[in-house]
Motif scaffolding. Structure first.
Motif, mmCIF file in Angstrom:
data_model
loop_
_atom_site.group_PDB
_atom_site.id
_atom_site.type_symbol
_atom_site.label_atom_id
_atom_site.label_comp_id
_atom_site.label_asym_id
_atom_site.label_seq_id
_atom_site.Cartn_x
_atom_site.Cartn_y
_atom_site.Cartn_z
ATOM 1 N N MET A 168 0.824 -1.198 0.000
ATOM 2 C CA MET A 168 0.000 0.000 0.000
ATOM 3 C C MET A 168 0.865 1.258 0.000
ATOM 4 O O MET A 168 0.462 2.303 -0.468
ATOM 5 C CB MET A 168 -0.907 -0.022 1.223
ATOM 6 C CG MET A 168 -1.870 1.141 1.252
ATOM 7 S SD MET A 168 -3.036 1.151 2.646
ATOM 8 C CE MET A 168 -2.787 -0.377 3.462
ATOM 9 N N GLY A 169 2.101 1.132 0.608
ATOM 10 C CA GLY A 169 2.990 2.289 0.646
ATOM 11 C C GLY A 169 2.612 3.246 1.750
ATOM 12 O O GLY A 169 1.693 3.025 2.518
ATOM 13 N N ASP A 170 3.356 4.384 1.811
ATOM 14 C CA ASP A 170 3.084 5.387 2.830
ATOM 15 C C ASP A 170 1.828 6.163 2.497
ATOM 16 O O ASP A 170 1.514 6.416 1.337
ATOM 17 C CB ASP A 170 4.265 6.364 2.939
ATOM 18 C CG ASP A 170 5.498 5.685 3.511
ATOM 19 O OD1 ASP A 170 5.410 4.486 3.848
ATOM 20 O OD2 ASP A 170 6.541 6.346 3.615
ATOM 21 N N LEU A 171 1.087 6.562 3.497
ATOM 22 C CA LEU A 171 -0.113 7.369 3.339
ATOM 23 C C LEU A 171 0.067 8.680 4.096
ATOM 24 O O LEU A 171 0.728 8.740 5.127
ATOM 25 C CB LEU A 171 -1.338 6.625 3.898
ATOM 26 C CG LEU A 171 -1.667 5.269 3.239
ATOM 27 C CD1 LEU A 171 -2.849 4.634 3.968
ATOM 28 C CD2 LEU A 171 -1.987 5.456 1.769
ATOM 29 N N LYS A 172 -0.541 9.752 3.574
ATOM 30 C CA LYS A 172 -0.506 11.048 4.222
ATOM 31 C C LYS A 172 -1.902 11.447 4.638
ATOM 32 O O LYS A 172 -2.862 11.202 3.919
ATOM 33 C CB LYS A 172 0.082 12.104 3.282
ATOM 34 C CG LYS A 172 1.565 11.951 2.994
ATOM 35 C CD LYS A 172 2.075 13.094 2.128
ATOM 36 C CE LYS A 172 3.564 12.970 1.865
ATOM 37 N NZ LYS A 172 4.061 14.094 1.019
ATOM 38 N N GLU A 173 -2.006 12.073 5.810
ATOM 39 C CA GLU A 173 -3.314 12.538 6.271
ATOM 40 C C GLU A 173 -3.104 13.730 7.183
ATOM 41 O O GLU A 173 -2.527 13.600 8.272
ATOM 42 C CB GLU A 173 -4.030 11.420 7.034
ATOM 43 C CG GLU A 173 -5.394 11.852 7.588
ATOM 44 C CD GLU A 173 -6.056 10.757 8.366
ATOM 45 O OE1 GLU A 173 -6.373 10.988 9.541
ATOM 46 O OE2 GLU A 173 -6.228 9.664 7.794
ATOM 47 N N ALA A 174 -3.536 14.900 6.737
ATOM 48 C CA ALA A 174 -3.459 16.123 7.552
ATOM 49 C C ALA A 174 -2.053 16.351 8.072
ATOM 50 O O ALA A 174 -1.837 16.620 9.243
ATOM 51 C CB ALA A 174 -4.449 16.044 8.687
ATOM 52 N N MET A 214 2.196 -1.554 7.799
ATOM 53 C CA MET A 214 2.979 -2.537 8.537
ATOM 54 C C MET A 214 2.900 -3.929 7.937
ATOM 55 O O MET A 214 3.540 -4.867 8.405
ATOM 56 C CB MET A 214 2.489 -2.589 9.994
ATOM 57 C CG MET A 214 2.605 -1.248 10.711
ATOM 58 S SD MET A 214 4.300 -0.603 10.751
ATOM 59 C CE MET A 214 5.076 -1.791 11.825
ATOM 60 N N GLY A 215 2.104 -4.102 6.837
ATOM 61 C CA GLY A 215 2.038 -5.392 6.160
ATOM 62 C C GLY A 215 1.081 -6.375 6.797
ATOM 63 O O GLY A 215 1.043 -7.542 6.393
ATOM 64 N N ASP A 216 0.346 -5.945 7.808
ATOM 65 C CA ASP A 216 -0.597 -6.853 8.471
ATOM 66 C C ASP A 216 -1.957 -6.181 8.605
ATOM 67 O O ASP A 216 -2.659 -6.383 9.594
ATOM 68 C CB ASP A 216 -0.058 -7.284 9.838
ATOM 69 C CG ASP A 216 0.202 -6.092 10.741
ATOM 70 O OD1 ASP A 216 0.013 -4.945 10.288
ATOM 71 O OD2 ASP A 216 0.605 -6.313 11.902
ATOM 72 N N ASP A 217 -2.280 -5.363 7.601
ATOM 73 C CA ASP A 217 -3.549 -4.630 7.580
ATOM 74 C C ASP A 217 -3.641 -3.551 8.654
ATOM 75 O O ASP A 217 -4.737 -3.138 9.047
ATOM 76 C CB ASP A 217 -4.750 -5.587 7.712
ATOM 77 C CG ASP A 217 -4.849 -6.549 6.532
ATOM 78 O OD1 ASP A 217 -4.472 -6.125 5.416
ATOM 79 O OD2 ASP A 217 -5.281 -7.684 6.744
ATOM 80 N N THR A 218 -2.456 -3.123 9.172
ATOM 81 C CA THR A 218 -2.445 -2.015 10.128
ATOM 82 C C THR A 218 -1.495 -0.940 9.642
ATOM 83 O O THR A 218 -0.585 -1.187 8.840
ATOM 84 C CB THR A 218 -2.003 -2.487 11.524
ATOM 85 O OG1 THR A 218 -0.647 -2.979 11.454
ATOM 86 C CG2 THR A 218 -2.921 -3.589 12.059
ATOM 87 N N LEU A 219 -1.722 0.279 10.143
ATOM 88 C CA LEU A 219 -0.876 1.410 9.809
ATOM 89 C C LEU A 219 -0.217 1.945 11.077
ATOM 90 O O LEU A 219 -0.811 1.924 12.152
ATOM 91 C CB LEU A 219 -1.695 2.530 9.156
ATOM 92 C CG LEU A 219 -2.377 2.190 7.821
ATOM 93 C CD1 LEU A 219 -3.241 3.368 7.370
ATOM 94 C CD2 LEU A 219 -1.341 1.846 6.752
ATOM 95 N N ALA A 220 1.017 2.415 10.948
ATOM 96 C CA ALA A 220 1.724 3.018 12.070
ATOM 97 C C ALA A 220 2.194 4.406 11.663
ATOM 98 O O ALA A 220 2.609 4.617 10.519
ATOM 99 C CB ALA A 220 2.918 2.162 12.488
#
Length: 206
Positions: free
Chosen positions: A1-7, A14-20
């Motif tokens: 999915m790669g890095d995401l930006k938000e505000a 993290m490769g396990d359906d979670t974001l850090a």
């Protein structure tokens, strides 16, 4: 999915359906090359030394003969004994230390032994020492041989020295508030006057 930006925040998959949340840290300015920022100074050694709570006595025996000399040490707070030594350059001297409960004092302890700070630097406020060291009286132990410590030094010409407490951490002793008697006597079998120096370094723990 790669890095995401938000505000303004960046998240990492993290490769396990979670974001850090991604955090980028920078070293303090004073660690960067060419920085002119002031460095943090770290002092090595005892905290009590830099807080000016350490003091010392250094008493010279010039004519210790038949009559023992007794130091009455009174400290109303806990203290740490950092250093204790006896140096003899004539005769032989025995130092025996007692708790107040181990005997009876006599006479009058009216002569004050000067105590000096072990740190005269003005980086911290001056500390008012609560301990007192006096001489002039006597101390008779209830039971012979009941002393909590003995130092014996005898010399036949050259200077001899005995250090019972070193200045390293392993040599420190924590002692409760109270009254203690340090009795300096001429060693049995020695005649004439004895000469030497008794030294002590203590840290108060109020």
């Amino acid at each position: 999915m790669g890095d995401l930006k938000e505000a303004g925040r960046r998240f990492v998959d993290m490769g396990d359906d979670t974001l850090a949340e991604r955090v980028i840290a920078h070293p303090p300015e004073f660690l960067l090359a060419g920085s002119t920022a002031q460095r943090i100074r770290v002092d090595n050694g005892q905290t009590g030394f830099f807080e000016r709570r350490m003091f010392r006595i250094n008493h010279e025996f010039t004519d210790l003969a038949d009559t023992p000399m007794v130091f009455k040490f009174v400290c109303p707070v806990n203290f740490i004994l950092h250093y204790q030594s006896l140096e003899v350059d004539q005769g032989g001297i025995v130092i025996r230390t007692y708790r107040a409960s181990q005997g009876t004092e006599g006479g009058t302890f009216s002569d004050t032994i000067p105590i000096y700070s072990n740190n005269f630097m003005d980086e911290e406020p001056e500390y008012a020492f609560q301990a007192t060291v006096t001489t002039g009286g006597t101390f008779t132990p209830t039971v012979a041989g009941s002393q909590v410590e003995t130092i014996r030094v005898r010399t036949s010409g050259a200077t001899a020295q005995q250090v019972s407490v070193g200045q390293g951490v392993s040599g420190e002793r924590g002692i409760p508030a109270g009254t203690y008697y340090i009795v300096a006597s001429r060693m049995t079998g020695v005649s004439g006057s004895c000469k030497g120096v008794y030294s002590l370094i203590v840290e108060e723990r109020p």
